[in-house]
Design an enzyme around this catalytic site. Structure first.
Site, PDB file in Angstrom:
ATOM      1  CG  ASP A  45      -2.532   4.032  -1.413  1.00  0.00           C
ATOM      2  OD1 ASP A  45      -3.295   3.912  -2.390  1.00  0.00           O
ATOM      3  OD2 ASP A  45      -2.582   3.255  -0.435  1.00  0.00           O
ATOM      4  CB  SER A  89      -0.953  -0.037   1.204  1.00  0.00           C
ATOM      5  OG  SER A  89      -1.911   0.983   1.133  1.00  0.00           O
ATOM      6  CG  ASP A 106      -2.902  -0.545  -2.464  1.00  0.00           C
ATOM      7  OD1 ASP A 106      -2.877   0.624  -2.028  1.00  0.00           O
ATOM      8  OD2 ASP A 106      -3.493  -1.470  -1.883  1.00  0.00           O
ATOM      9  CG  ASP A 165      -6.056   0.760  -0.876  1.00  0.00           C
ATOM     10  OD1 ASP A 165      -5.223   1.684  -0.738  1.00  0.00           O
ATOM     11  OD2 ASP A 165      -6.087  -0.240  -0.128  1.00  0.00           O
TER      12      ASP A 165
END
Length: 449
Positions: free
Chosen positions: A241, A102, A243, A245
């Site tokens: 960010d 992440s 990833d 999400d």
């Protein structure tokens, strides 16, 4: 069973060190493969990743684990986490895997697991899989080994799904948008979606090299997005960010807009349009009291969960709510996605800008947040400073000082050996003093242990 591998959001750690080693990834793939190997059909799993160098290593190890358990593997390559959730369900897979840490730096990595419905696994399912890793793997014989192949249209499917969440009657023509993709999983998808919807796009963080993910860019470093907005005279900036999400917005003045303000904006609009299910927003204990007060003014309930977007989603599913998220920028819109999606949240913000015809600084400022202070105290592995009397006394004293005008929240990090101390209230100086006193007590306890 006590969980030692899974944290608040899957498995995470430093790449090529326990638990982020090829051996653990292999065993996890084998255990998850057996866990989801139910029924007589041919079993399959989809695996996506972000742009970290270690993603290649973990992807191959997990692939080998699933194949040895008789599960076919569909490899998606770099794709946002919500894309994995979507494609797990769309491709009728038995499970999904996202390899990502992440917002962490490149030398960390993580593994998130999804069920066949596209949602992240429950604590109970993760605990069951972890228990299976302690047993000899249930390997299939040679004729039943799984097969692996690359899926070339995964990004295209995700792009069309994202565009489908945007109001059909609107376009982004005339809007200049900075999008900071953090050199991560959305480096191709986010700029393409915005451009296809008509925006003038200024992309940032779209040159991943394996080691620059989240490096001085993205939602955890919005300064880069803010500087780019000001330099280009953009209308708004969207910072994702690694990833993709989560989302942090930057208005035209360079001011950062956090997840609480974004959730308030979407909740207000959805309630106005009659599409906010249950007239409720699900968020975590970290959300600002200002958000709660603003929602109360418009007749929307704030339902709080413990920290972690997975727990937000679980509460949303239990109550049939369709909007939730976190102050950190995870925004979950279950009508469109099974997990937080920074790009979809950004599209909701852009739709509001188009409809309102006002600057982002006006549209995105939905309430005045109460002063809130969050500080971290590191402790050594094996210590339990929160259980000591001196720390408990400091916490009680802080709560007494803020009684009626604020609150104190103390919790252990789910991914690092940190105690997070947060307080908020009407008096900024008092809030700061309460946090400092509790942090000092925790630090002294940790050093004395």
């Amino acid at each position: 069973m006590t969980r030692s591998l899974f944290g608040t959001d899957g498995v995470r750690g430093r790449a090529n060190a326990h638990p982020m080693t090829p051996e653990i990834a292999l065993r996890l793939g084998q255990a998850a493969g057996v866990h989801f190997r139910r029924g007589g059909h041919r079993h399959r799993v989809v695996i996506g990743k972000d742009t970290r160098l270690s993603g290649y290593m973990l992807e191959q190890a997990m692939t080998a684990g699933f194949l040895s358990a008789g599960v076919d593997v569909f490899l998606l390559g770099p794709i946002p986490t919500p894309g994995v959730g979507m494609l797990t369900k769309s491709l009728r897979a038995d499970a999904g895997v996202m390899i990502s840490a992440s917002h962490n730096p490149f030398n960390d990595n993580g593994i998130k697991l999804f069920g066949p419905d596209g949602y992240k696994l429950s604590d109970e399912a993760e605990t069951a899989i972890e228990a299976m890793m302690d047993q000899p793997p249930d390997l299939v014989d040679a004729p039943r080994l799984g097969r692996a192949k690359r899926i070339d249209d995964g990004l295209g499917r995700y792009i069309e799904n994202a565009k489908g969440s945007f109001p059909r009657a609107l376009r982004l023509d005339g809007l200049k948008v900075v999008v900071d993709c953090a050199n991560g999983a959305a480096y191709r998808t986010a700029p393409m979606v915005l451009w296809e919807l008509g925006a003038e796009v200024i992309p940032v963080g779209v040159a991943p090299n394996g080691v620059n993910i989240n490096e001085r860019c993205g939602s955890t470093y919005p300064l880069t997005c803010a500087e780019t907005v000001l330099a280009h005279g953009a209308d708004v900036g969207l910072a994702l960010d690694g990833d993709a999400d989560r989302l942090i917005v930057v208005d035209e003045t360079g001011t950062v807009v956090d997840g609480d303000q974004i959730m308030a904006l979407i909740a207000e609009r959805w309630r106005r349009d009659g599409v906010l299910k249950g007239d409720a927003l699900v968020s975590t204990v970290m959300s600002n009291l200002g958000l709660e007060r603003r929602l109360d003014e418009i007749g929307v309930r704030l339902l709080r969960t413990k920290v972690g977007d997975r727990y937000v989603v679980e509460a949303m599913r239990r109550g049939n709510y369709n909007l939730g998220g976190e102050q950190s920028g995870h925004i979950v819109m279950s009508d469109h996605a099974t997990t937080g999606d920074g790009l979809l949240a950004g599209l909701q913000v852009l739709a509001a800008l188009v409809e309102d015809g006002k600057p982002a600084s006006e549209t995105c400022k939905r309430f005045e947040p109460l002063p809130q202070v969050l500080k971290n105290v590191r402790y050594a592995a094996g210590q339990a400073p929160l259980e000591l009397g001196a720390v408990q006394a400091a916490i009680a004293a802080g709560e007494a000082r803020l009684e009626g005008s604020g609150r104190v929240l103390i919790r252990k990090s789910g991914t690092e050996p940190l105690i997070r101390v947060m307080a908020e209230g009407e008096d900024a100086g008092l809030v700061e003093a309460v946090v400092d006193d509790i942090c000092a007590a925790v630090s002294e306890a940790a050093q004395a242990a």
